[in-house]
Design a protein around this motif. Structure first.
Motif, PDB file in Angstrom:
ATOM      1  N   GLU A  70     -20.986 -26.790  68.139  1.00  0.00           N
ATOM      2  CA  GLU A  70     -21.109 -27.787  70.270  1.00  0.00           C
ATOM      3  C   GLU A  70     -20.980 -26.910  70.723  1.00  0.00           C
ATOM      4  OE1 GLU A  70     -19.709 -29.300  67.692  1.00  0.00           O
ATOM      5  OE2 GLU A  70     -20.845 -30.642  66.409  1.00  0.00           O
ATOM      6  N   LEU A  71     -20.029 -26.062  70.802  1.00  0.00           N
ATOM      7  CA  LEU A  71     -19.271 -25.064  71.830  1.00  0.00           C
ATOM      8  C   LEU A  71     -20.547 -24.281  71.704  1.00  0.00           C
ATOM      9  CD1 LEU A  71     -17.242 -24.631  73.703  1.00  0.00           C
ATOM     10  CD2 LEU A  71     -16.159 -23.117  72.087  1.00  0.00           C
ATOM     11  N   ILE A  72     -21.199 -23.579  71.099  1.00  0.00           N
ATOM     12  CA  ILE A  72     -22.204 -22.674  71.388  1.00  0.00           C
ATOM     13  C   ILE A  72     -22.965 -23.352  72.125  1.00  0.00           C
ATOM     14  CG2 ILE A  72     -23.816 -21.017  69.927  1.00  0.00           C
ATOM     15  CD1 ILE A  72     -20.948 -20.066  69.535  1.00  0.00           C
ATOM     16  N   ALA A  73     -23.312 -24.861  71.875  1.00  0.00           N
ATOM     17  CA  ALA A  73     -24.435 -25.620  72.354  1.00  0.00           C
ATOM     18  C   ALA A  73     -23.941 -25.171  73.945  1.00  0.00           C
ATOM     19  CB  ALA A  73     -24.656 -26.484  71.629  1.00  0.00           C
ATOM     20  N   GLU A  74     -22.685 -25.425  74.348  1.00  0.00           N
ATOM     21  CA  GLU A  74     -22.421 -25.448  75.502  1.00  0.00           C
ATOM     22  C   GLU A  74     -22.516 -24.392  76.462  1.00  0.00           C
ATOM     23  OE1 GLU A  74     -21.750 -28.291  77.828  1.00  0.00           O
ATOM     24  OE2 GLU A  74     -23.218 -29.374  76.171  1.00  0.00           O
ATOM     25  N   VAL A  75     -21.810 -23.165  75.581  1.00  0.00           N
ATOM     26  CA  VAL A  75     -21.378 -22.185  76.601  1.00  0.00           C
ATOM     27  C   VAL A  75     -23.968 -21.430  76.323  1.00  0.00           C
ATOM     28  CG1 VAL A  75     -21.724 -20.507  74.050  1.00  0.00           C
ATOM     29  CG2 VAL A  75     -20.630 -19.717  76.489  1.00  0.00           C
ATOM     30  N   CYS A  76     -24.247 -21.635  75.423  1.00  0.00           N
ATOM     31  CA  CYS A  76     -25.452 -21.022  75.750  1.00  0.00           C
ATOM     32  C   CYS A  76     -26.288 -22.074  77.292  1.00  0.00           C
ATOM     33  CB  CYS A  76     -27.042 -22.089  74.479  1.00  0.00           C
ATOM     34  SG  CYS A  76     -26.430 -20.740  73.037  1.00  0.00           S
ATOM     35  N   LYS A  77     -25.719 -23.464  77.462  1.00  0.00           N
ATOM     36  CA  LYS A  77     -26.712 -23.980  78.484  1.00  0.00           C
ATOM     37  C   LYS A  77     -26.097 -23.534  80.466  1.00  0.00           C
ATOM     38  CE  LYS A  77     -26.902 -28.133  75.807  1.00  0.00           C
ATOM     39  NZ  LYS A  77     -26.407 -29.385  75.827  1.00  0.00           N
ATOM     40  N   ARG A  78     -25.348 -23.030  79.495  1.00  0.00           N
ATOM     41  CA  ARG A  78     -24.043 -22.576  80.960  1.00  0.00           C
ATOM     42  C   ARG A  78     -24.694 -21.813  82.165  1.00  0.00           C
ATOM     43  NH1 ARG A  78     -19.565 -25.280  82.653  1.00  0.00           N
ATOM     44  NH2 ARG A  78     -19.018 -26.785  80.952  1.00  0.00           N
ATOM     45  N   MET A  79     -25.767 -20.698  81.379  1.00  0.00           N
ATOM     46  CA  MET A  79     -26.189 -18.957  82.250  1.00  0.00           C
ATOM     47  C   MET A  79     -28.138 -19.464  82.619  1.00  0.00           C
ATOM     48  SD  MET A  79     -25.265 -15.456  82.677  1.00  0.00           S
ATOM     49  CE  MET A  79     -23.732 -15.739  83.911  1.00  0.00           C
ATOM     50  N   THR A  80     -28.604 -19.655  83.369  1.00  0.00           N
ATOM     51  CA  THR A  80     -29.825 -19.431  83.551  1.00  0.00           C
ATOM     52  C   THR A  80     -30.186 -18.155  83.750  1.00  0.00           C
ATOM     53  OG1 THR A  80     -29.953 -19.197  85.916  1.00  0.00           O
ATOM     54  CG2 THR A  80     -29.999 -22.015  84.688  1.00  0.00           C
ATOM     55  N   ILE A  81     -31.795 -17.738  83.419  1.00  0.00           N
ATOM     56  CA  ILE A  81     -31.794 -16.449  83.601  1.00  0.00           C
ATOM     57  C   ILE A  81     -32.015 -16.025  84.766  1.00  0.00           C
ATOM     58  CG2 ILE A  81     -34.290 -17.309  84.171  1.00  0.00           C
ATOM     59  CD1 ILE A  81     -35.215 -15.167  82.253  1.00  0.00           C
ATOM     60  N   GLU A  82     -31.464 -16.791  85.962  1.00  0.00           N
ATOM     61  CA  GLU A  82     -31.940 -16.360  87.305  1.00  0.00           C
ATOM     62  C   GLU A  82     -30.224 -16.473  87.351  1.00  0.00           C
ATOM     63  OE1 GLU A  82     -33.427 -19.102  86.591  1.00  0.00           O
ATOM     64  OE2 GLU A  82     -35.347 -18.921  87.399  1.00  0.00           O
ATOM     65  N   ASP A  83     -29.419 -16.740  86.941  1.00  0.00           N
ATOM     66  CA  ASP A  83     -27.717 -16.744  86.814  1.00  0.00           C
ATOM     67  C   ASP A  83     -27.415 -14.984  86.367  1.00  0.00           C
ATOM     68  OD1 ASP A  83     -27.442 -19.169  88.600  1.00  0.00           O
ATOM     69  OD2 ASP A  83     -27.246 -20.107  85.962  1.00  0.00           O
ATOM     70  N   TRP A  84     -28.148 -15.003  84.929  1.00  0.00           N
ATOM     71  CA  TRP A  84     -27.939 -13.725  84.511  1.00  0.00           C
ATOM     72  C   TRP A  84     -28.589 -12.426  84.862  1.00  0.00           C
ATOM     73  CZ3 TRP A  84     -24.765 -10.829  82.488  1.00  0.00           C
ATOM     74  CH2 TRP A  84     -24.969  -9.678  81.773  1.00  0.00           C
ATOM     75  N   ILE A  85     -29.505 -12.557  85.625  1.00  0.00           N
ATOM     76  CA  ILE A  85     -29.845 -11.504  86.528  1.00  0.00           C
ATOM     77  C   ILE A  85     -29.144 -11.206  88.157  1.00  0.00           C
ATOM     78  CG2 ILE A  85     -31.261 -10.559  87.568  1.00  0.00           C
ATOM     79  CD1 ILE A  85     -33.870 -11.624  86.209  1.00  0.00           C
ATOM     80  N   LYS A  86     -28.506 -11.946  88.304  1.00  0.00           N
ATOM     81  CA  LYS A  86     -28.137 -11.803  89.501  1.00  0.00           C
ATOM     82  C   LYS A  86     -26.702 -11.018  89.210  1.00  0.00           C
ATOM     83  CE  LYS A  86     -25.790 -14.618  93.137  1.00  0.00           C
ATOM     84  NZ  LYS A  86     -25.668 -16.467  93.899  1.00  0.00           N
ATOM     85  N   CYS A  87     -25.566 -11.746  87.546  1.00  0.00           N
ATOM     86  CA  CYS A  87     -24.419 -11.363  87.834  1.00  0.00           C
ATOM     87  C   CYS A  87     -25.087  -9.630  87.424  1.00  0.00           C
ATOM     88  CB  CYS A  87     -24.726 -12.586  86.192  1.00  0.00           C
ATOM     89  SG  CYS A  87     -22.608 -11.535  85.820  1.00  0.00           S
ATOM     90  N   TYR A  88     -25.869  -9.850  86.104  1.00  0.00           N
ATOM     91  CA  TYR A  88     -25.454  -8.247  85.853  1.00  0.00           C
ATOM     92  C   TYR A  88     -25.767  -7.507  87.217  1.00  0.00           C
ATOM     93  CZ  TYR A  88     -28.575  -4.534  83.553  1.00  0.00           C
ATOM     94  OH  TYR A  88     -28.984  -3.158  83.505  1.00  0.00           O
ATOM     95  N   GLU A  89     -26.669  -8.007  88.109  1.00  0.00           N
ATOM     96  CA  GLU A  89     -26.626  -6.854  88.814  1.00  0.00           C
ATOM     97  C   GLU A  89     -26.194  -6.584  90.575  1.00  0.00           C
ATOM     98  OE1 GLU A  89     -30.741  -7.828  90.944  1.00  0.00           O
ATOM     99  OE2 GLU A  89     -31.435  -6.892  89.610  1.00  0.00           O
ATOM    100  N   SER A  90     -25.065  -7.548  89.673  1.00  0.00           N
ATOM    101  CA  SER A  90     -23.651  -7.678  91.232  1.00  0.00           C
ATOM    102  C   SER A  90     -22.380  -6.948  89.823  1.00  0.00           C
ATOM    103  CB  SER A  90     -23.320  -8.798  91.195  1.00  0.00           C
ATOM    104  OG  SER A  90     -22.926 -10.113  90.395  1.00  0.00           O
TER     105      SER A  90
END
Length: 151
Positions: free
Chosen positions: A127-147
């Protein structure tokens, strides 16, 4: 221990039989809860999910021309490893996961920078794995990665 595989099915078929059901459930939990857009692949000897080059042509700065990695799942000798680069790059996501973990598992959290290790197959907090998977979209990850990572 890297497992030479050409597909997810091939990878799962090569892990120890007693671990295949739990590993399959782990894989399905990630796939069912990861926001749209991430691409499943085999990379670095494990199952991975990445930002496709069609979405992020710059790709991964460490391996030019390859998709930007985000998550991975691996069967190691003594544990299942779950890698989440978002927890590595985003401290508030990591803090949330660490704080939530005891509510889902009786065991002590065994974690490196982006890797959570599960040695006991009967105590994986799906259940926790499912929740952490939902918390970052592809757009969020790209922005986070770049910054935070790509400098």
């Amino acid at each position: 221990m890297q497992i030479p595989a050409t597909s997810v099915e091939d990878y799962i078929s090569k892990i120890p039989e007693e671990r295949q059901e739990v590993f399959g459930k782990f894989f399905k939990t990630i796939n069912d809860n990861l926001p749209k857009g991430f691409q499943e692949n085999i990379s670095y000897g494990m199952i991975g999910w990445a930002v496709p080059l069609e979405v992020y042509p710059a790709g991964y700065h460490c391996t030019p021309g390859s998709p930007l990695p985000f998550m991975a799942l691996a069967s190691q000798k003594n544990f299942i490893a779950f890698y989440h680069m978002g927890m590595y790059a985003k401290p508030d996501l990591l803090d949330w996961f660490v704080a939530e973990f005891p509510q889902y598992s009786k065991r002590k959290l065994d974690m490196g920078k982006s890797c959570v290790r599960f040695k006991k197959m009967d105590d994986i907090p799906f259940e926790l794995i499912a929740e952490v998977c939902k918390r970052m979209t592809i757009e969020d990850w790209i922005k986070c990665y770049e910054s935070t990572i790509k400098k």
